[in-house]
Structures are given as structure tokens and as C-alpha cells.
Design an enzyme around this catalytic site. Structure first.
Site, PDB file in Angstrom:
ATOM      1  N   CYS A 290      -3.963  -3.175   8.362  1.00 14.84           N
ATOM      2  CA  CYS A 290      -2.462  -3.266   8.589  1.00 14.84           C
ATOM      3  C   CYS A 290      -1.848  -1.908   8.236  1.00 14.84           C
ATOM      4  O   CYS A 290      -2.274  -0.897   8.564  1.00 14.84           O
ATOM      5  CB  CYS A 290      -2.096  -4.348   7.337  1.00 14.84           C
ATOM      6  N   HIS A 291      -1.176  -1.853   7.012  1.00 15.82           N
ATOM      7  CA  HIS A 291      -0.515  -0.346   6.682  1.00 15.82           C
ATOM      8  C   HIS A 291      -1.266   0.343   5.416  1.00 15.82           C
ATOM      9  O   HIS A 291      -0.937   1.436   4.964  1.00 15.82           O
ATOM     10  CB  HIS A 291       0.918  -0.733   6.096  1.00 15.82           C
ATOM     11  N   SER A 292      -2.630  -0.299   5.276  1.00 19.01           N
ATOM     12  CA  SER A 292      -3.445   0.424   4.075  1.00 19.01           C
ATOM     13  C   SER A 292      -3.922   1.849   4.503  1.00 19.01           C
ATOM     14  O   SER A 292      -4.566   2.642   3.996  1.00 19.01           O
ATOM     15  CB  SER A 292      -4.667  -0.523   3.854  1.00 19.01           C
ATOM     16  N   GLN A 293      -3.813   2.043   5.787  1.00 14.41           N
ATOM     17  CA  GLN A 293      -4.024   3.578   6.355  1.00 14.41           C
ATOM     18  C   GLN A 293      -3.455   4.597   5.504  1.00 14.41           C
ATOM     19  O   GLN A 293      -3.777   5.638   5.471  1.00 14.41           O
ATOM     20  CB  GLN A 293      -4.075   3.648   7.785  1.00 14.41           C
TER      21      GLN A 293
ATOM     22  N   THR B 134       0.728  -1.201   0.056  1.00 17.82           N
ATOM     23  CA  THR B 134      -0.151  -0.065  -0.081  1.00 17.82           C
ATOM     24  C   THR B 134       0.780   1.143   0.001  1.00 17.82           C
ATOM     25  O   THR B 134       0.303   2.346  -0.210  1.00 17.82           O
ATOM     26  CB  THR B 134      -1.107  -0.219   1.191  1.00 17.82           C
TER      27      THR B 134
END
Length: 125
Positions: free
Chosen positions: A52-55, A25
């Protein structure tokens, strides 16, 4: 369910946008087509589920200002810099947070990953 591909598809054909976690991402967060899809879902008020890190997708799309967001502690400074409110349920464990929690703020559902699947799916469905 058909996946939404970057080169075709619009939000009107889908009930929600789910962006799975992973470090990929970081690359998508600078892809204008991917960001336009995220913004389109936000504009029409459809659920956007992030793990996960998709923020980073929400941050790059400018969608976190004033929103509660759950993410790994390493993303806390970035979320706060973007105007978001890093949220976590505090517990007694080495990380200090409940990794099975998630938070919904408006149409945005955020969590850190697979340990939250039960709550995440309950809220999304």
C-alpha cells in the site's frame, strides 16, 4: 509470531519485516525508531515486505535508490524522486496496471495491497 514493537525487539529475533499498508505509514515514515528498525533489517539482508503506502518507509529510510518498487501510481513521482524505479505490470483495465502483481528486488518485496496476497506470500515464504 510476535509483533515487532517500536520500543523493543531487534531484527535478530525475526525472519522478515512486514509493514502493512495504510496511510498511517506517513506518520511512521518520520519516526526515527521505526526507520532505524527498517534500516536494521536492510543492513542484515532480511526480507522487508511492503504494501500500500508503506513504500514511504523505504523512501524515508533511504533504501529505494536503484530499486524496483511497485506502488499505487500516486506514489510514482515520490519513488522516482527518491531514486527508485516505479515498476508495474501493464494490463487493460481502468488503472492500467495489474493490481495483483508484486516485485522483489534484493531483499525488498513491494506491492499495492490485498489483491496481491497470493503472489506476495508465495515469494515471501
Amino acid at each position: 509470531m510476535q509483533p515487532l514493537l517500536l520500543n523493543r525487539g531487534k531484527s535478530k529475533s525475526y525472519d522478515a519485516l512486514i509493514i502493512p499498508g495504510g496511510r498511517f505509514t506517513e506518520l511512521l515514515s518520520i519516526n526515527e525508531k521505526a526507520l532505524s528498525i527498517v534500516k536494521e533489517f536492510a543492513e542484515v539482508g532480511k526480507p522487508i515486505a511492503i504494501t500500500c503506502h508503506s513504500q514511504l518507509m523505504l523512501i524515508s529510510a533511504g533504501l529505494l535508490k536503484g530499486k524496483k518498487c511497485f506502488a499505487f501510481p500516486s506514489l510514482k513521482p515520490i519513488i522516482e524522486f527518491a531514486g527508485g524505479n516505479w515498476w508495474a505490470r501493464q494490463v487493460e483495465n481502468p488503472l492500467g496496471i495489474d493490481i495483483t502483481a508484486c516485485v522483489m528486488d534484493g531483499n525488498i518485496l513491494t506491492t499495492i495491497g490485498w489483491p496481491t496476497r497470493a503472489e506476495y506470500l508465495e515469494i515471501l515464504l
